[in-house]
Design a protein around this motif. Structure first.
Motif, short mmCIF file in Angstrom:
data_model
loop_
_atom_site.label_atom_id
_atom_site.label_comp_id
_atom_site.label_asym_id
_atom_site.label_seq_id
_atom_site.Cartn_x
_atom_site.Cartn_y
_atom_site.Cartn_z
N SER A 15 31.86 -17.59 16.02
CA SER A 15 30.78 -18.42 16.06
C SER A 15 30.33 -18.82 14.50
CB SER A 15 29.33 -18.07 16.76
OG SER A 15 28.94 -16.78 16.19
N ASN A 16 30.10 -18.09 13.58
CA ASN A 16 29.98 -18.56 12.45
C ASN A 16 30.77 -19.37 11.58
OD1 ASN A 16 27.06 -16.92 11.11
ND2 ASN A 16 28.22 -15.58 12.58
N LEU A 17 32.24 -19.25 11.96
CA LEU A 17 33.25 -19.81 11.50
C LEU A 17 33.24 -21.41 12.31
CD1 LEU A 17 35.89 -20.37 9.83
CD2 LEU A 17 36.96 -19.44 11.73
N CYS A 18 32.91 -21.38 13.67
CA CYS A 18 32.98 -22.80 14.24
C CYS A 18 31.54 -23.59 13.64
CB CYS A 18 32.73 -22.42 15.75
SG CYS A 18 34.08 -21.78 16.58
N GLU A 19 30.65 -22.80 13.26
CA GLU A 19 29.46 -23.76 12.58
C GLU A 19 29.66 -24.24 11.54
OE1 GLU A 19 24.75 -22.95 12.39
OE2 GLU A 19 26.02 -21.24 12.19
N LYS A 23 30.51 -28.72 10.53
CA LYS A 23 29.72 -29.45 9.66
C LYS A 23 30.67 -30.52 8.78
CE LYS A 23 26.56 -25.89 8.35
NZ LYS A 23 25.79 -25.10 7.59
N ASP A 24 32.02 -30.40 8.88
CA ASP A 24 32.85 -31.47 8.58
C ASP A 24 32.99 -32.50 9.54
OD1 ASP A 24 34.98 -32.91 7.23
OD2 ASP A 24 35.79 -31.13 6.32
N SER A 25 32.89 -33.68 9.28
CA SER A 25 32.73 -34.87 10.28
C SER A 25 34.38 -34.78 10.72
CB SER A 25 32.35 -36.07 9.80
OG SER A 25 32.78 -36.47 8.43
N ASN A 26 35.34 -34.52 9.63
CA ASN A 26 36.86 -34.76 9.98
C ASN A 26 37.48 -33.86 10.84
OD1 ASN A 26 37.01 -37.17 7.87
ND2 ASN A 26 36.65 -35.55 6.27
N VAL A 29 36.67 -29.26 16.44
CA VAL A 29 36.71 -27.94 16.69
C VAL A 29 36.34 -27.49 17.92
CG1 VAL A 29 35.32 -25.89 15.78
CG2 VAL A 29 35.32 -27.60 14.26
N TYR A 30 37.37 -26.62 18.40
CA TYR A 30 37.42 -25.83 19.64
C TYR A 30 37.49 -24.69 19.87
CZ TYR A 30 39.40 -30.68 20.86
OH TYR A 30 39.53 -32.05 21.12
N SER A 31 36.76 -23.96 20.76
CA SER A 31 36.69 -22.37 20.94
C SER A 31 37.26 -22.23 22.09
CB SER A 31 35.10 -22.12 20.89
OG SER A 31 35.12 -20.93 21.53
N LEU A 32 38.17 -21.03 22.20
CA LEU A 32 38.66 -20.55 23.13
C LEU A 32 38.11 -18.97 23.28
CD1 LEU A 32 40.39 -20.31 25.79
CD2 LEU A 32 42.73 -19.74 24.24
N GLY A 46 28.42 -29.40 18.25
CA GLY A 46 29.63 -30.06 17.46
C GLY A 46 31.15 -29.36 17.74
N VAL A 47 30.87 -28.32 18.68
CA VAL A 47 32.16 -27.59 19.07
C VAL A 47 32.47 -27.79 20.76
CG1 VAL A 47 33.12 -25.18 19.48
CG2 VAL A 47 31.72 -25.78 17.42
#
Length: 284
Positions: A15-19, A23-26, A29-32, A46-47
């Motif tokens: 979760s910290n990595l996803c956050e 933050k980068d608009s480029n 980001v997806y989480s499984l 944003g995820v």
């Protein structure tokens, strides 16, 4: 636009990595996550969150990520003796599926190995079902690079602590567990002999290392760990209060070599210190 998949993205590190990635608009980001230890309270803006296990990655992920940060494995040492079925399902079958997915979709893989393989002069890799699964998986990842040419980098974490750490229950981690007991005025429980050495690394330093390795890393050996070594008993004394010693447990390594040279060569360096963090916790 770069598509990035984080397995275990609702967990502590994930979760910290996803956050940070979001933050980068480029980035898309997806989480499984199968929510075995992950929490919906860890979701960040944003995820895109997809629920399910890595063993079903082909059915669940319809797109081809540019990069996969594979953090979604079983990650406890002592508990793994009782949970060997989950270790084999998540860490062996699940990771094999992720590797096959990377091979067929052309994704770069950042695999989170375990620093237990460096413990006790190299004996640590076989001291528990968890340690064995992670150590053998690093060999499998390297062989997929050799056999099939997948693009990969392997990172190793050293005793992560910080925001969103699990603080209660069977899978609680040490610093959060001590902090919770301190709040309750309960004794801090230390597994004997208490002289087990650990390198406690703040989650912000872990994420900074992951971002660098994701961008620039190639191959094995990217340790992300604080150079400062403490015994578990020393950490308990920093918290203060009563200490209760528990019997020794299987799989509890005594030492570990901190291997950070390759990560530091990319420009990474640990910035946070566990003693300062504990002082902040004690202030409330």
């Amino acid at each position: 636009m770069k598509k990035i998949l984080v397995t275990g993205g609702a967990g502590f590190v994930g979760s910290n990595l996803c956050e940070a990635l979001a933050k980068d608009s480029n980035h898309q980001v997806y989480s499984l996550d199968n929510y075995f230890t992950g929490k919906r309270e860890n979701h960040v803006a944003g995820v895109t969150y997809i629920e399910g296990s890595t063993e079903h990655i082909f059915e669940l992920i319809s797109f081809s990520p540019d990069i996969i940060f594979h953090l979604g494995e079983y990650s406890r040492v002592e508990q793994s003796f009782e949970d060997i079925d989950k270790v084999l399902l998540f860490n062996k079958i699940g990771t094999l599926k992720v590797l096959e997915f990377c091979r067929k979709r052309g994704s770069k893989l950042i695999y989170a190995g375990s620093s237990t393989k460096f413990g006790d002069g190299g004996l640590g890799k076989d001291q528990s079902p968890y340690a064995w699964s992670k150590s053998s998986n690093t060999e499998l990842v390297k062989n997929y690079g050799l056999w099939y040419g997948i693009d990969y980098a392997i990172v190793y974490f050293y005793n992560v602590y910080g925001q969103r750490e699990i603080s209660t229950g069977k899978y609680a981690t040490l610093i959060a567990l001590f902090a919770e007991k301190m709040k309750q005025g309960a004794p801090l429980t230390v597994v004997s002999p208490g002289t087990q050495q650990r390198n406690f690394t703040h989650i912000e330093d872990i994420v900074a290392g992951l971002l660098l390795v994701g961008e620039k890393g190639q191959g094995d050996g990217y340790g992300i760990g604080s150079p400062e070594t403490y015994t578990v008993l020393q950490i308990a004394k920093l918290f203060g209060g009563t200490i209760e010693m528990l019997p020794e447990r299987k799989g509890n390594r005594m030492t570990a070599e901190v291997v950070t040279q390759k990560t530091e060569a990319l420009g990474w360096k640990a910035q946070r210190h566990i003693e300062e963090y504990i002082k902040e916790l004690r202030k409330g």
